[in-house]
Design an enzyme around this catalytic site. Structure first.
Site, PDB file in Angstrom:
ATOM      1  N   GLU A  26      46.604  15.330  42.209  1.00 59.17           N
ATOM      2  CA  GLU A  26      47.428  15.751  41.355  1.00 59.17           C
ATOM      3  C   GLU A  26      46.623  16.708  40.232  1.00 59.17           C
ATOM      4  OE1 GLU A  26      48.428  13.710  37.865  1.00 59.17           O
ATOM      5  OE2 GLU A  26      48.081  11.798  38.745  1.00 59.17           O
ATOM      6  N   LYS A 160      49.459   0.941  35.057  1.00 59.98           N
ATOM      7  CA  LYS A 160      48.834   0.624  34.051  1.00 59.98           C
ATOM      8  C   LYS A 160      49.663  -0.443  33.195  1.00 59.98           C
ATOM      9  CE  LYS A 160      45.671   4.209  33.077  1.00 59.98           C
ATOM     10  NZ  LYS A 160      45.751   5.769  33.135  1.00 59.98           N
TER      11      LYS A 160
END
Ligand code: PSU
Ligand code: MN
Length: 307
Positions: A26, A160
């Site tokens: 990405e 995260k």
């Protein structure tokens, strides 16, 4: 119906023609996830790691009205230096193309583009998920719904702890996304090897992950897989150490009224500052680790298809 406006780098075009394994990468991580020049260095190192592991890297971005599958050196450098690239998720992709604007693709948009290009495997750092306080804000990343509908295996170091991890796992389960921890039972939490939550599924080899993806397709089930690959031991930041930093960054985001697409980039850059760059070192180590596993999975899928 017209065909999708794709353009391939020379290296990726050659790999496609030869039927070699390819790993998508990405670009939001480059423009919105890391500061310059570490973003460029990391992107180059990740590409090199994919090559070393026997596959060809295809960094994906939108430029000049085209979806680029694989970036030539100069294009990668230009992207790493721009600070006004659009952050392009599923909702933004067509508009970015129509404007002829420069866009960095998120996990969701990269999956769409990889699939259009016939690429099965994609490596990144962390995926977007359900944000804390989503019961008020409704902030749930489009990455989760993309995993439910686009057949690409995404290798990430979990998600995260800036996110609500239990809710993220629940949404993935609701949408039928296999969440497979690699080589351990726990779902990893990006900088830390464990989130303290069990992962729904586990695999211990790249071959198993490749077979699962092929089996899913043979069943006619749409969607991809989330491969949750823990950060290498030596690069880990312990949970006790990172959690207070995350809490501080979240409190600042709230106080400053940061919302929508700006939330993730804001938190990442604050955590970078608060850890004096340590979060970035860990981030780089885990992306390299994910690139290696993704290359191995892509190799296994290619071999299995050849029969
Ligand atoms: N999480 C990270 N690093 C990142 C991102 C997420 O740990 O760089 C980026 C990815 O591109 C991901 C996107 O797809 O942010 C998710 O953004 P949002 O939450 O706005 O959907
Ligand atoms: Mn969001």
């Amino acid at each position: 119906m017209t065909t999708a406006p794709l353009t391939y780098s020379a290296e990726v075009a050659e790999a496609k023609a030869a039927g070699r394994p390819i790993v998508a990468l990405e670009s939001t991580i480059i423009t919105h996830g890391m500061p310059y020049p570490q973003n460029l260095e990391t992107a180059q190192r990740v590409e090199a790691e994919v090559r070393k592991s026997g596959a060809v890297p295809a960094t994906i971005a939108v430029m000049g009205g085209l979806i680029h599958i694989g970036l030539e050196q100069d294009a990668l450098e230009r992207l790493a230096r721009t600070n006004d690239a659009m952050k392009v998720s599923r909702a933004d992709l067509a508009v970015c193309l129509a404007k002829g604007a420069s866009g960095a693709t998120t996990v969701a948009a990269t999956m769409i583009c990889a699939h259009l290009a016939g690429i099965d495997v994609f490596a990144t750092g962390g995926i977007g998920g359900v944000h804390r306080g989503a019961e008020e804000s409704f902030d749930i990343s489009a990455d989760l719904l993309e995993l439910a509908q686009t057949p690409v295996s995404v290798v990430a170091a979990g998600a995260k702890a800036i996110l609500d991890l239990p809710k993220t796992l629940e949404v993935l389960e609701t949408h039928g996304v296999p969440v497979i921890a690699f080589g351990q039972d726990d779902f990893p939490a990006f900088w830390s090897r464990s989130s303290g939550l069990p992962a729904p599924l586990r695999a211990d080899t790249a071959g198993e992950i490749a077979q699962a993806q092929l089996a899913r397709a043979s069943l006619g089930l749409p969607g991809g897989q989330l491969i949750a690959n823990p950060i290498p031991d030596e690069a880990e930041i312990a949970r006790d150490e990172i959690v207070p930093v995350i809490e501080a960054a979240l409190a600042e985001a709230e106080a400053q009224g940061i919302a929508a697409k700006a939330v993730t980039p804001f938190l990442l850059s604050r955590i970078f500052e608060l850890t004096e760059g340590r979060s970035l070192e860990a981030n780089i180590a885990l992306v390299l680790n994910n690139a290696r596993l993704a290359a191995a999975i892509a190799g296994e899928i290619t071999a299995a298809r050849r029969g």
